[in-house]
Design a protein around this motif. Sequence first.
Motif, PDB file in Angstrom:
ATOM      1  N   ALA A 154       0.781  -1.157   0.266  1.00  0.00           N
ATOM      2  CA  ALA A 154       0.036  -0.028   0.154  1.00  0.00           C
ATOM      3  C   ALA A 154       1.022   1.250  -0.015  1.00  0.00           C
ATOM      4  O   ALA A 154       0.383   2.267  -0.853  1.00  0.00           O
ATOM      5  CB  ALA A 154      -0.947  -0.067   1.215  1.00  0.00           C
ATOM      6  N   ALA A 155       1.929   1.300   0.753  1.00  0.00           N
ATOM      7  CA  ALA A 155       2.836   2.448   0.927  1.00  0.00           C
ATOM      8  C   ALA A 155       3.596   2.850  -0.811  1.00  0.00           C
ATOM      9  O   ALA A 155       3.701   3.820  -0.937  1.00  0.00           O
ATOM     10  CB  ALA A 155       3.823   2.407   1.919  1.00  0.00           C
ATOM     11  N   LEU A 156       3.806   1.625  -1.132  1.00  0.00           N
ATOM     12  CA  LEU A 156       4.498   1.808  -2.611  1.00  0.00           C
ATOM     13  C   LEU A 156       3.653   2.539  -3.550  1.00  0.00           C
ATOM     14  O   LEU A 156       4.091   3.282  -4.368  1.00  0.00           O
ATOM     15  CB  LEU A 156       5.112   0.417  -3.153  1.00  0.00           C
ATOM     16  CG  LEU A 156       6.050  -0.293  -2.350  1.00  0.00           C
ATOM     17  CD1 LEU A 156       6.588  -1.531  -2.932  1.00  0.00           C
ATOM     18  CD2 LEU A 156       7.513   0.773  -2.790  1.00  0.00           C
ATOM     19  N   THR A 157       2.413   2.047  -3.555  1.00  0.00           N
ATOM     20  CA  THR A 157       1.176   2.542  -4.578  1.00  0.00           C
ATOM     21  C   THR A 157       0.638   3.767  -4.134  1.00  0.00           C
ATOM     22  O   THR A 157      -0.238   4.359  -4.725  1.00  0.00           O
ATOM     23  CB  THR A 157       0.493   1.246  -4.873  1.00  0.00           C
ATOM     24  OG1 THR A 157      -0.362   0.799  -3.692  1.00  0.00           O
ATOM     25  CG2 THR A 157       1.052   0.195  -5.490  1.00  0.00           C
ATOM     26  N   ARG A 158       0.696   4.215  -2.727  1.00  0.00           N
ATOM     27  CA  ARG A 158      -0.181   5.130  -2.365  1.00  0.00           C
ATOM     28  C   ARG A 158       0.602   6.586  -1.742  1.00  0.00           C
ATOM     29  O   ARG A 158       0.858   7.092  -2.459  1.00  0.00           O
ATOM     30  CB  ARG A 158      -1.026   4.706  -1.068  1.00  0.00           C
ATOM     31  CG  ARG A 158      -1.972   5.565  -0.617  1.00  0.00           C
ATOM     32  CD  ARG A 158      -3.092   4.806   0.341  1.00  0.00           C
ATOM     33  NE  ARG A 158      -4.302   5.584   1.009  1.00  0.00           N
ATOM     34  CZ  ARG A 158      -5.290   5.749   0.300  1.00  0.00           C
ATOM     35  NH1 ARG A 158      -5.508   5.263  -0.908  1.00  0.00           N
ATOM     36  NH2 ARG A 158      -6.202   6.510   0.699  1.00  0.00           N
ATOM     37  N   HIS A 159       1.267   6.338  -0.755  1.00  0.00           N
ATOM     38  CA  HIS A 159       1.975   7.417  -0.005  1.00  0.00           C
ATOM     39  C   HIS A 159       3.453   7.668  -0.653  1.00  0.00           C
ATOM     40  O   HIS A 159       3.646   8.687  -0.917  1.00  0.00           O
ATOM     41  CB  HIS A 159       2.228   7.182   1.579  1.00  0.00           C
ATOM     42  CG  HIS A 159       0.988   7.126   2.290  1.00  0.00           C
ATOM     43  ND1 HIS A 159       0.189   5.856   2.449  1.00  0.00           N
ATOM     44  CD2 HIS A 159       0.341   7.895   3.186  1.00  0.00           C
ATOM     45  CE1 HIS A 159      -0.790   6.535   3.092  1.00  0.00           C
ATOM     46  NE2 HIS A 159      -0.477   7.719   3.429  1.00  0.00           N
TER      47      HIS A 159
END
Length: 474
Positions: A385-390
């Motif tokens: 999620a962090a790679l694709t979001r934040h």
Amino acid sequence: MSLPAGFAVRLSSRTKVCDGGRALVGGSRGSVLYLSDAAVDLLDGDQVVRAQPGDATTLARLLLDRGFAEPWWPDPAGPDSDVLDVTVVVPVRDRASDLALLLQALPRSVPVVVVDDGSRDRGSIARVAGDRDGLLVVHDVNRGPAAARNTGLRHVTTPFVAFCDSDVVPDAGWLATLRRHLDDPALALVAPRVLGPPRCPDDTWVERYEQARSSLDLGPEPSAVRQQGVVAYLPSACLLARVDVLNRAGGFDESLRCGEDVDLVWRLLAAGAGVRYEPAATVRHRHRAGLREWLGRKAFYGTSAAPLAARHGAAVAPLVISPWTAVFAGALLAQRRWSVPVALAAASVATAGTARRLGRSERPVRAAAVLTLEGSVAVLWQTSAALTRHYWPLAALAATRSRRARRALVVAAVAEGLADRRRVGSDLDPARYVLARRLDDLAYGSGVWSGALRSRSLRALAPDLRRPRRRATP
């Protein structure tokens, strides 16, 4: 605060019962709770504890506060019209038709305060509020939803207040279901599940995605709200709260145009008040159907991260990292021959360390393995999620320079999207769901970066680095 006599709690579906009932694994922070023989005897066959003078009340309070149990009632809540100690406050701006639908869904016995927050067509709002015999308060200029709710709060004379945005329509039973939670004197705030409108054959793919994956929908499982917990915030689309607690907290922060609901929840938690999410109560929210306004709303949500980080620090961190999870995730992202052995070694070390802290358990290694497995899944989930979001701008830049980074980003984007589709049960086809999921993340992440740059602080993007615990949970 003690629970009232007869108030019952039942072990959460997330709680694992071990050692013949003497150890509970899970809770709101992934911990282990050991029970005495007397406490085990207080749990009936349905894993329910009813508060009674003595140990039962103490155990029920402990299980509830630590997230191992949820409030439980054997009977339905009853009709909303039986609730006579709640006032509904509605902030509105130029949504007369939406306001009419909301007011029609409220019981006539419930007093209503409508706050017109600078509408251009004040006459329409006044007519709708008058048809419902609601108290109308008018802001001459738009001051934002936080200020409008605070204005309404000052006109409430009942001990409890429900805030309902003008674009929601409650389902029957919502108010009575939420109200009985506040029989717990330690609870300050409770919120329902926010669903989209009922499905229609001509819904767009954006609407179908939002029906399953709205930012306002916190899922089907009840939960205590905790910073960085399973449920970490509550949206202000609909909230029920104690008036005296809100007044002591100063109400909503009027300087925030977005994220004021998250800020309020976290301030209440910091003050020791209880906050809960109850999906058995539902309201319907009109989601944005157009692609442009949908993406704009997601980016707007993202801009709240920077001011929230300034107020609450690591509570907004996109990653929560401990030493072993950092090694575990880093090894897998490296995609080398040694990656899997190193990741397994990190998980093994974590399991061994946790087992030592669980010495009172009959099967400490088994309990530790369960916690480590859950932690490993959580690490993979939050890293993707962090790679694709934040962190998508950094991940995209790395992907232009490294084949491994490119592969990691593609795998994370596709795998997380497909896993998320299965988790939420969307009927949107996999390709469009993954596309919508990634657009959702791109827009939100852009908002986070935009807010961070405007505030000249990257605090909202900093991970939360956790040190290992030195002793077992008592």
